[in-house]
Design an enzyme around this catalytic site. Structure first.
Site, PDB file in Angstrom:
ATOM      1  N   ASN A  59       0.875  -1.171   0.000  1.00  0.00           N
ATOM      2  CA  ASN A  59       0.000   0.000   0.000  1.00  0.00           C
ATOM      3  C   ASN A  59       0.914   1.223   0.000  1.00  0.00           C
ATOM      4  O   ASN A  59       1.501   1.548   1.033  1.00  0.00           O
ATOM      5  CB  ASN A  59      -0.898  -0.028   1.248  1.00  0.00           C
ATOM      6  CG  ASN A  59      -1.736   1.231   1.376  1.00  0.00           C
ATOM      7  OD1 ASN A  59      -1.749   2.069   0.476  1.00  0.00           O
ATOM      8  ND2 ASN A  59      -2.425   1.374   2.505  1.00  0.00           N
ATOM      9  N   TRP A  60       1.025   1.841  -1.152  1.00  0.00           N
ATOM     10  CA  TRP A  60       1.978   2.955  -1.276  1.00  0.00           C
ATOM     11  C   TRP A  60       1.441   4.242  -0.668  1.00  0.00           C
ATOM     12  O   TRP A  60       2.143   5.244  -0.604  1.00  0.00           O
ATOM     13  CB  TRP A  60       2.349   3.175  -2.761  1.00  0.00           C
ATOM     14  CG  TRP A  60       3.102   2.040  -3.373  1.00  0.00           C
ATOM     15  CD1 TRP A  60       3.441   0.847  -2.773  1.00  0.00           C
ATOM     16  CD2 TRP A  60       3.638   1.977  -4.708  1.00  0.00           C
ATOM     17  NE1 TRP A  60       4.140   0.058  -3.656  1.00  0.00           N
ATOM     18  CE2 TRP A  60       4.279   0.724  -4.848  1.00  0.00           C
ATOM     19  CE3 TRP A  60       3.640   2.848  -5.788  1.00  0.00           C
ATOM     20  CZ2 TRP A  60       4.908   0.326  -6.032  1.00  0.00           C
ATOM     21  CZ3 TRP A  60       4.264   2.464  -6.973  1.00  0.00           C
ATOM     22  CH2 TRP A  60       4.901   1.216  -7.088  1.00  0.00           C
ATOM     23  N   LYS A  61       0.176   4.251  -0.268  1.00  0.00           N
ATOM     24  CA  LYS A  61      -0.479   5.433   0.318  1.00  0.00           C
ATOM     25  C   LYS A  61      -0.258   6.649  -0.594  1.00  0.00           C
ATOM     26  O   LYS A  61      -0.180   6.488  -1.814  1.00  0.00           O
ATOM     27  CB  LYS A  61       0.018   5.648   1.748  1.00  0.00           C
ATOM     28  CG  LYS A  61      -0.149   4.370   2.602  1.00  0.00           C
ATOM     29  CD  LYS A  61       0.053   4.555   4.062  1.00  0.00           C
ATOM     30  CE  LYS A  61      -0.163   3.219   4.777  1.00  0.00           C
ATOM     31  NZ  LYS A  61      -0.015   3.307   6.220  1.00  0.00           N
ATOM     32  N   HIS A  69      -9.507   1.335   5.228  1.00  0.00           N
ATOM     33  CA  HIS A  69      -8.216   1.561   5.882  1.00  0.00           C
ATOM     34  C   HIS A  69      -8.420   2.524   7.053  1.00  0.00           C
ATOM     35  O   HIS A  69      -9.208   3.466   6.963  1.00  0.00           O
ATOM     36  CB  HIS A  69      -7.209   2.123   4.878  1.00  0.00           C
ATOM     37  CG  HIS A  69      -5.816   2.055   5.399  1.00  0.00           C
ATOM     38  ND1 HIS A  69      -5.331   2.954   6.328  1.00  0.00           N
ATOM     39  CD2 HIS A  69      -4.808   1.173   5.162  1.00  0.00           C
ATOM     40  CE1 HIS A  69      -4.078   2.631   6.626  1.00  0.00           C
ATOM     41  NE2 HIS A  69      -3.734   1.546   5.941  1.00  0.00           N
ATOM     42  N   GLU A 101      -6.717   4.896   8.071  1.00  0.00           N
ATOM     43  CA  GLU A 101      -6.469   6.307   7.749  1.00  0.00           C
ATOM     44  C   GLU A 101      -7.704   6.933   7.115  1.00  0.00           C
ATOM     45  O   GLU A 101      -8.008   8.099   7.349  1.00  0.00           O
ATOM     46  CB  GLU A 101      -5.237   6.423   6.828  1.00  0.00           C
ATOM     47  CG  GLU A 101      -3.952   6.164   7.611  1.00  0.00           C
ATOM     48  CD  GLU A 101      -2.828   5.537   6.816  1.00  0.00           C
ATOM     49  OE1 GLU A 101      -2.860   5.580   5.564  1.00  0.00           O
ATOM     50  OE2 GLU A 101      -1.899   4.989   7.448  1.00  0.00           O
ATOM     51  N   GLU A 105      -5.201  -4.782  10.689  1.00  0.00           N
ATOM     52  CA  GLU A 105      -4.192  -3.743  10.849  1.00  0.00           C
ATOM     53  C   GLU A 105      -4.446  -2.996  12.161  1.00  0.00           C
ATOM     54  O   GLU A 105      -5.239  -2.033  12.180  1.00  0.00           O
ATOM     55  CB  GLU A 105      -4.257  -2.751   9.686  1.00  0.00           C
ATOM     56  CG  GLU A 105      -3.991  -3.365   8.330  1.00  0.00           C
ATOM     57  CD  GLU A 105      -3.433  -2.345   7.343  1.00  0.00           C
ATOM     58  OE1 GLU A 105      -2.395  -2.637   6.750  1.00  0.00           O
ATOM     59  OE2 GLU A 105      -4.021  -1.261   7.191  1.00  0.00           O
ATOM     60  N   GLY A 113       2.751   2.385  10.783  1.00  0.00           N
ATOM     61  CA  GLY A 113       3.700   3.488  10.619  1.00  0.00           C
ATOM     62  C   GLY A 113       4.515   3.809  11.856  1.00  0.00           C
ATOM     63  O   GLY A 113       5.167   4.851  11.916  1.00  0.00           O
ATOM     64  N   SER A 139       3.620  -2.014  10.305  1.00  0.00           N
ATOM     65  CA  SER A 139       5.078  -2.102  10.493  1.00  0.00           C
ATOM     66  C   SER A 139       5.638  -3.475  10.142  1.00  0.00           C
ATOM     67  O   SER A 139       6.601  -3.925  10.767  1.00  0.00           O
ATOM     68  CB  SER A 139       5.459  -1.696  11.925  1.00  0.00           C
ATOM     69  OG  SER A 139       5.096  -0.353  12.157  1.00  0.00           O
TER      70      SER A 139
HETATM   71  P1  13P Z   1       3.136   0.455   7.598  1.00  0.00           P
HETATM   72  O1  13P Z   1       3.653  -0.832   7.016  1.00  0.00           O
HETATM   73  O2  13P Z   1       3.880   1.665   7.114  1.00  0.00           O
HETATM   74  O3  13P Z   1       3.032   0.377   9.085  1.00  0.00           O
HETATM   75  O4  13P Z   1       1.645   0.658   7.044  1.00  0.00           O
HETATM   76  C1  13P Z   1       0.757  -0.405   7.144  1.00  0.00           C
HETATM   77  C2  13P Z   1      -0.487  -0.047   6.431  1.00  0.00           C
HETATM   78  O5  13P Z   1      -1.197   0.856   6.806  1.00  0.00           O
HETATM   79  C3  13P Z   1      -0.797  -0.810   5.210  1.00  0.00           C
HETATM   80  O6  13P Z   1      -2.077  -0.552   4.766  1.00  0.00           O
END
Ligand code: 13P
Length: 255
Positions: free
Chosen positions: A9-11, A97, A99, A169, A175, A214
């Site tokens: 997931n490159w966000k 997600h 976020e 998650e 993160g 993470s």
């Molecule tokens: P990280 O791997 O940066 O913690 O992010 C996980 C995530 O939100 C994947 O959707």
């Protein structure tokens, strides 16, 4: 044999040039690898999907998006439909997600509408669920997961359940550089599997359960070995070609 999906997931990262470079790196790695039995998926920002679709065409690398709207077209300024994503070669769509739940106020009702629309279109939703630190510390982890699963999967039939990927998650692990412990992941994934089997029957044993938060090349060995972990949804480490490739290599031990 274990089902395995390694998803990046490159966000909101990568411009089109950076995205093409990263996709080329992953393609090169896949091409040079003797055997990759896991499915490998990248989910770049919307604007990079079409150019990357040209690169991945005819290869095993799958393309996903990070969101969608549940309607097919219309006056929804700033939104992207599943049909538009289809033209960009997308097979998977991330929804729910944390976020998006936290920063864009996405409700379980909205997430459910997206999930049903994605299934209707014949694409694979990757439904993210997970508790915050406060919810975990107050002993509410499984209340939260059950509320999310019940609401987000409303109206899904037993036949359709296998077409859904679920990503656990924990919000506090995203993160932060600190993943959930093996014990916490074992407990949560066993619980999710059992919840799904009770709700949907035996078919739910085939649902891919991803861990996210993470996950990186250092902890992948321990986390991907867990019985009910069928891969990972990877943020930060998926932006580094070498780290993502290393995770794909590690996953090969467990497929
Ligand atoms: P990280 O791997 O940066 O913690 O992010 C996980 C995530 O939100 C994947 O959707």
């Amino acid at each position: 044999m274990k089902k395995m999906l390694i998803a990046g997931n490159w966000k909101m990262n990568t411009n089109v040039f950076e995205a093409e470079k990263l996709a080329q790196y992953i393609l090169g790695f896949l091409k040079s690898s003797d055997e990759v039995s896991s499915k490998v998926l990248i989910c770049p920002p919307f604007t990079n999907l079409y150019p990357i679709s040209k690169l991945v065409d005819g290869t095993s690398l799958l393309l996903g998006s990070q969101n969608c709207h549940f309607e097919q077209k219309g006056a929804f300024t700033g939104e992207i439909s599943i049909e538009m994503l289809d033209y960009c070669g997308v097979s998977h769509i991330i929804i729910g997600h944390s976020e998006r739940r936290a920063y864009f106020d996405e409700s379980d009702e909205l997430i459910n509408k997206k999930l049903l629309a994605i299934l209707d279109f014949g694409k694979t939703p990757i439904l993210c669920i997970g508790e915050t630190l406060d919810e975990r510390n107050s002993g509410n982890t499984f209340n939260v997961l059950s509320k999310q699963l019940n609401a987000d999967l409303e109206g899904v039939s037993a036949e359709a359940i296998e077409n859904i990927v679920i990503a656990y998650e924990p919000v506090w692990a995203i993160g932060t550089g600190v993943s959930a412990t093996t014990e916490q992941v074992v407990e949560a994934h066993n619980w999710i599997r059992q919840f799904l089997v009770e709700k949907f029957g035996e078919a739910a044993k085939g649902v891919a359960l991803l861990y996210g938060g993470s996950l990186n090349e250092k902890n992948a060995n321990e986390l991907l070995a867990i019985e009910n972990v069928n891969g990972g949804l990877i943020g930060g480490a998926s932006l580094k070609g070498e780290s993502f490739a290393e995770i794909i290599k590690i996953a090969q031990k467990y497929v």
